[in-house]
Design a protein around this motif. Structure first.
Motif, mmCIF file in Angstrom:
data_model
loop_
_atom_site.group_PDB
_atom_site.id
_atom_site.type_symbol
_atom_site.label_atom_id
_atom_site.label_comp_id
_atom_site.label_asym_id
_atom_site.label_seq_id
_atom_site.Cartn_x
_atom_site.Cartn_y
_atom_site.Cartn_z
ATOM 1 N N ILE A 160 44.821 -21.736 11.979
ATOM 2 C CA ILE A 160 45.947 -22.602 11.630
ATOM 3 C C ILE A 160 47.197 -21.764 11.360
ATOM 4 O O ILE A 160 48.286 -22.066 11.855
ATOM 5 C CB ILE A 160 45.596 -23.473 10.412
ATOM 6 C CG1 ILE A 160 44.474 -24.463 10.773
ATOM 7 C CG2 ILE A 160 46.830 -24.225 9.908
ATOM 8 C CD1 ILE A 160 43.917 -25.235 9.588
ATOM 9 N N ALA A 161 47.033 -20.685 10.572
ATOM 10 C CA ALA A 161 48.171 -19.808 10.301
ATOM 11 C C ALA A 161 48.723 -19.212 11.591
ATOM 12 O O ALA A 161 49.947 -19.110 11.769
ATOM 13 C CB ALA A 161 47.749 -18.693 9.336
ATOM 14 N N ARG A 162 47.846 -18.813 12.496
ATOM 15 C CA ARG A 162 48.280 -18.240 13.776
ATOM 16 C C ARG A 162 49.129 -19.240 14.558
ATOM 17 O O ARG A 162 50.169 -18.891 15.113
ATOM 18 C CB ARG A 162 47.062 -17.810 14.596
ATOM 19 C CG ARG A 162 47.404 -17.252 15.956
ATOM 20 C CD ARG A 162 46.168 -16.809 16.706
ATOM 21 N NE ARG A 162 45.269 -17.929 16.979
ATOM 22 C CZ ARG A 162 44.120 -17.796 17.640
ATOM 23 N NH1 ARG A 162 43.724 -16.607 18.059
ATOM 24 N NH2 ARG A 162 43.357 -18.851 17.847
ATOM 25 N N ALA A 163 48.685 -20.487 14.601
ATOM 26 C CA ALA A 163 49.457 -21.511 15.307
ATOM 27 C C ALA A 163 50.815 -21.730 14.640
ATOM 28 O O ALA A 163 51.834 -21.890 15.321
ATOM 29 C CB ALA A 163 48.666 -22.818 15.361
ATOM 30 N N LEU A 164 50.853 -21.715 13.319
ATOM 31 C CA LEU A 164 52.104 -21.931 12.597
ATOM 32 C C LEU A 164 53.098 -20.799 12.823
ATOM 33 O O LEU A 164 54.316 -21.009 12.728
ATOM 34 C CB LEU A 164 51.820 -22.085 11.105
ATOM 35 C CG LEU A 164 51.079 -23.351 10.686
ATOM 36 C CD1 LEU A 164 50.697 -23.273 9.211
ATOM 37 C CD2 LEU A 164 51.925 -24.582 10.946
#
Length: 255
Positions: A160-164
């Motif tokens: 999720i952090a990577r996508a953000l």
């Protein structure tokens, strides 16, 4: 599609799907889907396995190429030959069932690889942004951890952090808790709930009925490749109109 059918980007939903069809061999998975997603909306898609949920989600950023129909994103037709799909796809974050982390990279490098490689951010800025997002998902102390040694819940939060880190306009979630042990599902759903509260536009394919009921702005029930019913959570869960919706919910809410 004629010019008259083209959405006005200033008024249009963030994503608009029109007449979407997709087959695999002789099996038609999507049978003419029409669906809009408004900016800031949290839309969940529920339905039995094989109903077309994940295929629809993957068509929204052309990971699956529709056989017919149109996908509009920010007023641009992703199906048009002149559209730079990769550039638009950078604005559509996606979190998969299986994490899809690079096990040869640590957590921080997993988060900075795409924005640096695609030229969105310089390395130093990408690292600062990544550290901020890792902190937001409760992993501030794991920036240099070995990705393959993380728990399932930690891996999904890194995803999720990577996508953000790409600063997306919308986040797509494809059964993000299905590969997790039951005791760590909550930590991922909590991150998603906070994103929703922060105004992130989200389309979530899920079997987590509590999330669909309590976090969604709108719930879509898919059945055999069509949208059988959609509406506010209190309507879908409290007084569904279609017998198939009632049957599905009775089964899942009793489990």
């Amino acid at each position: 599609m004629t010019a008259a059918d083209t959405p006005n980007a200033a008024q249009a939903p963030l994503i608009s799907v029109q007449g979407l069809r997709k087959s695999f061999g002789s099996h038609e998975v999507l049978k003419g889907i029409d669906l809009d997603v408004a900016p800031g909306e949290v839309l969940t898609i529920i339905g039995a396995s094989g109903s077309g949920k994940s295929t629809l989600l993957r068509c929204l950023n052309l990971l699956e190429t529709p056989d017919a129909g149109h996908v509009w994103f920010g007023g641009q037709d992703l199906m048009a030959p002149e559209t730079n799909v990769n550039a638009l796809r950078a604005d559509i974050g996606m979190v998969f069932q299986g994490f899809n982390l690079f096990n040869n990279l640590d957590v921080l490098d997993n988060c900075t690889l795409a924005p640096v490689t695609l030229g969105k951010l310089k390395k130093e800025e990408a690292e600062r942004v990544a550290l901020d997002h890792l902190a937001s998902v409760g992993l501030a102390d794991f920036a240099h951890a070995d990705s393959k040694r993380l728990s399932g819940g930690q891996k999904q939060r890194v995803a999720i952090a990577r996508a953000l880190c790409m600063n997306p306009q919308i986040m797509l979630f494809d059964e993000p808790t299905s590969a997790l042990d039951p005791e760590i599902v909550g930590e991922v759903l909590e991150v998603m709930r906070k994103l929703a509260e922060g105004g992130m536009t989200m389309v979530v394919v899920t079997h987590e009925m509590a999330f669909a009921k309590n976090v969604s702005d709108r719930v879509v029930f898919m059945d055999q490749g069509v949208i059988a019913e959609q509406g506010a959570p209190e309507k879908i869960f409290g007084d569904p109109e279609q017998p198939r919706t009632r049957e599905f919910l009775a089964r899942y809410l009793d489990d």
